[in-house]
Design a protein around this motif. Sequence first.
Motif, PDB file in Angstrom:
ATOM      1  N   GLN A 159       0.851  -1.186   0.000  1.00 50.61           N
ATOM      2  CA  GLN A 159       0.000   0.000   0.000  1.00 50.61           C
ATOM      3  C   GLN A 159       0.891   1.242   0.000  1.00 50.61           C
ATOM      4  O   GLN A 159       2.040   1.186   0.447  1.00 50.61           O
ATOM      5  CB  GLN A 159      -0.920   0.015   1.217  1.00 50.61           C
ATOM      6  CG  GLN A 159      -1.880  -1.159   1.289  1.00 50.61           C
ATOM      7  CD  GLN A 159      -2.712  -1.155   2.552  1.00 50.61           C
ATOM      8  OE1 GLN A 159      -2.898  -0.122   3.190  1.00 50.61           O
ATOM      9  NE2 GLN A 159      -3.216  -2.322   2.931  1.00 50.61           N
ATOM     10  N   SER A 169      -3.678   5.543  -5.262  1.00 53.65           N
ATOM     11  CA  SER A 169      -3.317   4.686  -4.133  1.00 53.65           C
ATOM     12  C   SER A 169      -4.279   3.511  -3.996  1.00 53.65           C
ATOM     13  O   SER A 169      -3.866   2.391  -3.677  1.00 53.65           O
ATOM     14  CB  SER A 169      -3.275   5.496  -2.833  1.00 53.65           C
ATOM     15  OG  SER A 169      -4.529   6.077  -2.547  1.00 53.65           O
ATOM     16  N   GLU A 170      -5.560   3.745  -4.254  1.00 54.40           N
ATOM     17  CA  GLU A 170      -6.530   2.654  -4.154  1.00 54.40           C
ATOM     18  C   GLU A 170      -6.335   1.641  -5.277  1.00 54.40           C
ATOM     19  O   GLU A 170      -6.388   0.426  -5.056  1.00 54.40           O
ATOM     20  CB  GLU A 170      -7.960   3.218  -4.202  1.00 54.40           C
ATOM     21  CG  GLU A 170      -9.050   2.174  -4.067  1.00 54.40           C
ATOM     22  CD  GLU A 170      -8.991   1.403  -2.764  1.00 54.40           C
ATOM     23  OE1 GLU A 170      -9.450   0.233  -2.742  1.00 54.40           O
ATOM     24  OE2 GLU A 170      -8.499   1.954  -1.753  1.00 54.40           O
ATOM     25  N   LYS A 173      -3.298  -0.469  -4.519  1.00 56.08           N
ATOM     26  CA  LYS A 173      -3.600  -1.514  -3.534  1.00 56.08           C
ATOM     27  C   LYS A 173      -4.336  -2.683  -4.172  1.00 56.08           C
ATOM     28  O   LYS A 173      -3.993  -3.854  -3.938  1.00 56.08           O
ATOM     29  CB  LYS A 173      -4.433  -0.914  -2.401  1.00 56.08           C
ATOM     30  CG  LYS A 173      -4.910  -1.930  -1.370  1.00 56.08           C
ATOM     31  CD  LYS A 173      -5.786  -1.246  -0.328  1.00 56.08           C
ATOM     32  CE  LYS A 173      -6.353  -2.255   0.663  1.00 56.08           C
ATOM     33  NZ  LYS A 173      -7.228  -1.582   1.670  1.00 56.08           N
ATOM     34  N   PHE A 190      -1.090  -7.408   3.108  1.00 59.41           N
ATOM     35  CA  PHE A 190      -0.248  -6.220   3.256  1.00 59.41           C
ATOM     36  C   PHE A 190       1.000  -6.623   4.022  1.00 59.41           C
ATOM     37  O   PHE A 190       0.953  -6.911   5.214  1.00 59.41           O
ATOM     38  CB  PHE A 190      -1.000  -5.115   3.984  1.00 59.41           C
ATOM     39  CG  PHE A 190      -0.207  -3.848   4.198  1.00 59.41           C
ATOM     40  CD1 PHE A 190       0.714  -3.413   3.260  1.00 59.41           C
ATOM     41  CD2 PHE A 190      -0.388  -3.074   5.339  1.00 59.41           C
ATOM     42  CE1 PHE A 190       1.454  -2.247   3.444  1.00 59.41           C
ATOM     43  CE2 PHE A 190       0.336  -1.908   5.538  1.00 59.41           C
ATOM     44  CZ  PHE A 190       1.259  -1.497   4.582  1.00 59.41           C
TER      45      PHE A 190
END
Length: 234
Positions: A159, A169-170, A173, A190
């Motif tokens: 992340q 960023s989403e 991820k 993660f």
Amino acid sequence: MSYKAWVFGCLLVAGVTGCNSKTENKQTQAEKPAVTAEKAEKPASSTTKTILFFGNSLTAGYGLDPSEAFPALVGKKAQEAGFDYQVVNGGLSGETTAGGKSRIGWVLRKPVDVFVLELGGNDGLRGIPLADSRKNLQAIIDTVRQKSPQAQIVLAGMQIPPNLGPDYSEQFKTMFTELAQKNNLTLIPFLLENVGGIRKLNQPDGIHPTAEGHKIVADNVWKVLKPVLEKQQT
């Protein structure tokens, strides 16, 4: 930006160039891949399997003795659990997915049984287009499948803070989840869970995990990896 967000962003870079000049003094330590095998109490036999960790300075254990890095700690957990595996650390500081793509063929000169892929953090912090990162990761996966078709591939999810916008960023991820689903890979949700951005678990440079931080990362990996090893034993 808060201290936590700054540290978290720096930690994910996990490269030779850090967020302050202190990391430059350690550059020579991490310029070469940490291609090392964890020593077992007895010599590896013909039945000993191999786990290859392929990543950046998080895998290499930047700033620490290789025995303190999470791949070596995972190797010890495997031995203690009765699994006959040797661990090879293929971490390289500053590595991007493009760099990983270019060296994967050399690293896989010998077949492996488990391949742990930990790359992408440097891409995200540099703002590399996600389409490029995805394509490079897919190429690495395809090469592993070609050279070690029997290998079980484990993908480490990463992340990044929303410095480049929440959409980027989403999507960054979810890229790991989507690649895992597409290729039927085992996913570590993660890698830096309970470590990223926590001051006491990172070295004074504010970038790389301490020995204690690596212990937590090893726990994160082991939770996912143990069932993979159990399945290979059956």
